[in-house]
Design a protein around this motif. Structure first.
Motif, PDB file in Angstrom:
ATOM      1  N   ILE A 190       4.909   0.080  46.558  1.00 46.31           N
ATOM      2  CA  ILE A 190       4.938   1.483  46.159  1.00 46.31           C
ATOM      3  C   ILE A 190       5.094   2.340  47.405  1.00 46.31           C
ATOM      4  CG2 ILE A 190       3.764   3.327  44.915  1.00 46.31           C
ATOM      5  CD1 ILE A 190       4.470   0.868  43.206  1.00 46.31           C
ATOM      6  N   LYS A 191       6.217   3.068  47.503  1.00 45.01           N
ATOM      7  CA  LYS A 191       6.510   3.837  48.716  1.00 45.01           C
ATOM      8  C   LYS A 191       5.909   5.241  48.667  1.00 45.01           C
ATOM      9  CE  LYS A 191      10.429   4.451  51.872  1.00 45.01           C
ATOM     10  NZ  LYS A 191      11.895   4.319  52.043  1.00 45.01           N
ATOM     11  N   GLU A 192       5.689   5.779  47.461  1.00 47.59           N
ATOM     12  CA  GLU A 192       5.111   7.119  47.312  1.00 47.59           C
ATOM     13  C   GLU A 192       3.602   7.002  47.180  1.00 47.59           C
ATOM     14  OE1 GLU A 192       6.389  10.514  46.286  1.00 47.59           O
ATOM     15  OE2 GLU A 192       8.167  10.012  47.437  1.00 47.59           O
ATOM     16  N   TRP A 193       2.891   7.640  48.086  1.00 49.39           N
ATOM     17  CA  TRP A 193       1.436   7.602  48.094  1.00 49.39           C
ATOM     18  C   TRP A 193       0.908   9.008  47.770  1.00 49.39           C
ATOM     19  CZ3 TRP A 193      -0.635   4.240  52.745  1.00 49.39           C
ATOM     20  CH2 TRP A 193       0.077   3.032  52.796  1.00 49.39           C
ATOM     21  N   ASN A 194       0.493   9.195  46.533  1.00 48.25           N
ATOM     22  CA  ASN A 194      -0.001  10.515  46.103  1.00 48.25           C
ATOM     23  C   ASN A 194       0.990  11.624  46.436  1.00 48.25           C
ATOM     24  OD1 ASN A 194      -2.372   9.666  44.904  1.00 48.25           O
ATOM     25  ND2 ASN A 194      -3.603   9.892  46.764  1.00 48.25           N
ATOM     26  N   GLY A 195       2.248  11.385  46.121  1.00 50.08           N
ATOM     27  CA  GLY A 195       3.270  12.408  46.324  1.00 50.08           C
ATOM     28  C   GLY A 195       3.837  12.476  47.720  1.00 50.08           C
ATOM     29  N   LEU A 221      -3.606   1.890  57.082  1.00 55.57           N
ATOM     30  CA  LEU A 221      -2.611   1.876  56.008  1.00 55.57           C
ATOM     31  C   LEU A 221      -3.115   1.038  54.829  1.00 55.57           C
ATOM     32  CD1 LEU A 221       0.677   1.378  58.082  1.00 55.57           C
ATOM     33  CD2 LEU A 221       0.134   3.382  56.682  1.00 55.57           C
ATOM     34  N   LYS A 222      -3.687  -0.110  55.132  1.00 56.13           N
ATOM     35  CA  LYS A 222      -4.185  -0.988  54.071  1.00 56.13           C
ATOM     36  C   LYS A 222      -5.325  -0.328  53.303  1.00 56.13           C
ATOM     37  CE  LYS A 222      -5.270  -5.801  53.129  1.00 56.13           C
ATOM     38  NZ  LYS A 222      -5.271  -7.168  53.683  1.00 56.13           N
ATOM     39  N   GLU A 223      -6.225   0.329  54.021  1.00 45.96           N
ATOM     40  CA  GLU A 223      -7.347   1.004  53.364  1.00 45.96           C
ATOM     41  C   GLU A 223      -6.860   2.074  52.399  1.00 45.96           C
ATOM     42  OE1 GLU A 223      -9.640   2.444  56.629  1.00 45.96           O
ATOM     43  OE2 GLU A 223     -10.701   0.543  56.953  1.00 45.96           O
ATOM     44  N   GLN A 224      -5.880   2.890  52.834  1.00 48.02           N
ATOM     45  CA  GLN A 224      -5.366   3.957  51.984  1.00 48.02           C
ATOM     46  C   GLN A 224      -4.574   3.383  50.804  1.00 48.02           C
ATOM     47  OE1 GLN A 224      -4.005   7.657  53.262  1.00 48.02           O
ATOM     48  NE2 GLN A 224      -5.026   7.640  55.248  1.00 48.02           N
ATOM     49  N   TYR A 225      -3.843   2.304  51.043  1.00 49.65           N
ATOM     50  CA  TYR A 225      -3.055   1.678  49.973  1.00 49.65           C
ATOM     51  C   TYR A 225      -3.980   1.127  48.879  1.00 49.65           C
ATOM     52  CZ  TYR A 225       1.183  -0.621  48.163  1.00 49.65           C
ATOM     53  OH  TYR A 225       2.267  -1.011  47.397  1.00 49.65           O
ATOM     54  N   ILE A 226      -5.087   0.518  49.301  1.00 48.15           N
ATOM     55  CA  ILE A 226      -6.061  -0.018  48.345  1.00 48.15           C
ATOM     56  C   ILE A 226      -6.701   1.112  47.558  1.00 48.15           C
ATOM     57  CG2 ILE A 226      -8.303  -1.163  48.157  1.00 48.15           C
ATOM     58  CD1 ILE A 226      -7.423  -2.970  50.498  1.00 48.15           C
ATOM     59  N   GLN A 227      -6.971   2.251  48.227  1.00 47.35           N
ATOM     60  CA  GLN A 227      -7.571   3.400  47.555  1.00 47.35           C
ATOM     61  C   GLN A 227      -6.644   3.943  46.452  1.00 47.35           C
ATOM     62  OE1 GLN A 227      -8.620   6.321  50.520  1.00 47.35           O
ATOM     63  NE2 GLN A 227     -10.116   4.984  51.519  1.00 47.35           N
ATOM     64  N   LEU A 228      -5.354   3.716  46.592  1.00 45.38           N
ATOM     65  CA  LEU A 228      -4.394   4.155  45.577  1.00 45.38           C
ATOM     66  C   LEU A 228      -4.354   3.205  44.389  1.00 45.38           C
ATOM     67  CD1 LEU A 228      -1.413   5.190  47.882  1.00 45.38           C
ATOM     68  CD2 LEU A 228      -2.910   6.735  46.622  1.00 45.38           C
ATOM     69  N   GLY A 229      -5.092   2.110  44.485  1.00 47.57           N
ATOM     70  CA  GLY A 229      -5.138   1.157  43.399  1.00 47.57           C
ATOM     71  C   GLY A 229      -4.180  -0.003  43.562  1.00 47.57           C
ATOM     72  N   HIS A 230      -3.629  -0.150  44.778  1.00 47.88           N
ATOM     73  CA  HIS A 230      -2.707  -1.262  45.050  1.00 47.88           C
ATOM     74  C   HIS A 230      -3.404  -2.265  45.949  1.00 47.88           C
ATOM     75  CE1 HIS A 230       0.076   1.525  43.327  1.00 47.88           C
ATOM     76  NE2 HIS A 230      -0.001   2.352  44.359  1.00 47.88           N
ATOM     77  N   SER A 231      -2.847  -3.457  46.006  1.00 45.84           N
ATOM     78  CA  SER A 231      -3.470  -4.491  46.834  1.00 45.84           C
ATOM     79  C   SER A 231      -2.467  -5.077  47.808  1.00 45.84           C
ATOM     80  CB  SER A 231      -4.027  -5.615  45.935  1.00 45.84           C
ATOM     81  OG  SER A 231      -2.993  -6.172  45.143  1.00 45.84           O
TER      82      SER A 231
END
Length: 231
Positions: A190-195, A221-231
C-alpha cells in the motif's frame, strides 16, 4: 560525514543489493530474472523527462507556475540510482567507484553553475544529461565520466550537494527495500498512507530524526505501516 569516495562505495554496494533483489542475480547481463531487457540509459532519459516536467516550461499552460524544486531533487536521486547501476553493469565495483569519484571531483573543480539561471536555462542543463544518455555509444570510461559530470551539473542547478544526495539516496534505498519486503513486486504493498504517499511520510520521519540513520528510518517506516493496519 564520511568522505565522498567512501559514500560512493557504500551507495554502489547498496545499489548492487537492491538490483539483485529486484532484477535477479544476473542483472549485470542486461536482463531481469524474467528475461526483460534492462536499459539504464533509457531509465535516465525518462527520469530526466519527469524532472523537466517539474519546471514551468509549457508556454500554453500554467504560465505563472513555479518550479517544484523538491521534486527535481527527488528525480535526481532516482537518476543517481540508474547511474550507479550503469556503472556497476559495465565496470568492476572498484573501477566504477574511482570513475564516479573522479567525475565528482572534476565537476566540483569546474566552473560553478548558478542556481539563479532562469527555468528554461536550467531545463537546458538537464537536457544535456538527457542528450548524453541518448548517445548510442559503448559505455567506456570517458563516456561514463561525461554522463556523470552532466548529472552533477544538474545537481548544481538544483542546489543538491553531494551530502544531500547521499542522505536522500540512502533514504530512498531504505524505502525501496521496505517496499520490496512488504509486497511491492507482488502488488500487495500500500503506497498511500493516510492520504500521503510513502515517500512524503519518509521525509517527514527524517525531519524528526535527531541524526539520520538508515536502520532507524526502516524501523520507523515499519512502525507507521503496522499502525495503518498492514504487516
Amino acid at each position: 560525514m564520511m568522505q565522498a569516495e567512501d559514500s560512493i562505495n557504500e551507495m554502489l554496494e547498496m545499489q548492487s543489493v537492491l538490483n539483485e533483489m529486484t532484477n535477479g542475480a544476473d542483472w549485470r547481463n542486461g536482463k531481469t530474472a524474467l528475461g526483460k531487457v534492462i536499459d539504464w540509459r533509457r531509465c535516465i532519459v525518462m527520469e530526466t523527462a519527469e524532472l523537466i516536467d517539474s519546471y514551468p516550461w509549457k508556454h500554453w499552460k500554467a504560465v505563472d507556475a513555479q518550479t517544484d524544486i523538491e521534486n527535481v531533487r527527488v528525480e535526481l536521486v532516482d537518476i543517481w540510482h540508474f547511474l550507479l547501476s550503469l556503472a556497476l553493469e559495465n565496470f568492476e565495483p572498484e573501477n566504477a567507484s574511482a570513475l564516479l569519484n573522479k567525475a565528482l571531483t572534476m565537476s566540483n573543480e569546474s566552473q560553478t553553475i548558478s542556481s539563479e539561471l532562469s527555468a528554461i536555462e536550467q531545463v537546458r542543463i538537464h537536457e544535456t544529461m538527457m542528450r548524453t544518455a541518448l548517445e548510442s555509444v559503448q559505455v567506456s570510461e570517458s563516456y561514463l565520466s561525461a554522463l556523470t559530470i552532466t548529472f552533477f551539473n544538474s545537481c548544481k542547478v538544483a542546489e543538491l550537494d553531494f551530502d544531500q544526495l547521499y542522505q536522500i539516496y540512502v533514504a530512498k534505498n531504505v524505502l525501496n527495500k521496505f517496499r520490496q519486503d512488504h509486497g511491492y513486486k507482488e502488488g500487495t504493498y500500500i503506497k498511500e498512507w493516510n492520504g500521503k504517499e510513502d515517500n512524503v511520510v519518509m521525509f517527514e520521519i527524517i525531519a524528526q530524526m535527531p541524526s539520520f540513520s538508515g536502520d532507524d528510518l526502516y524501523i520507523s517506516l515499519k512502525e507507521q505501516y503496522i499502525q495503518l493496519g498492514h504487516s
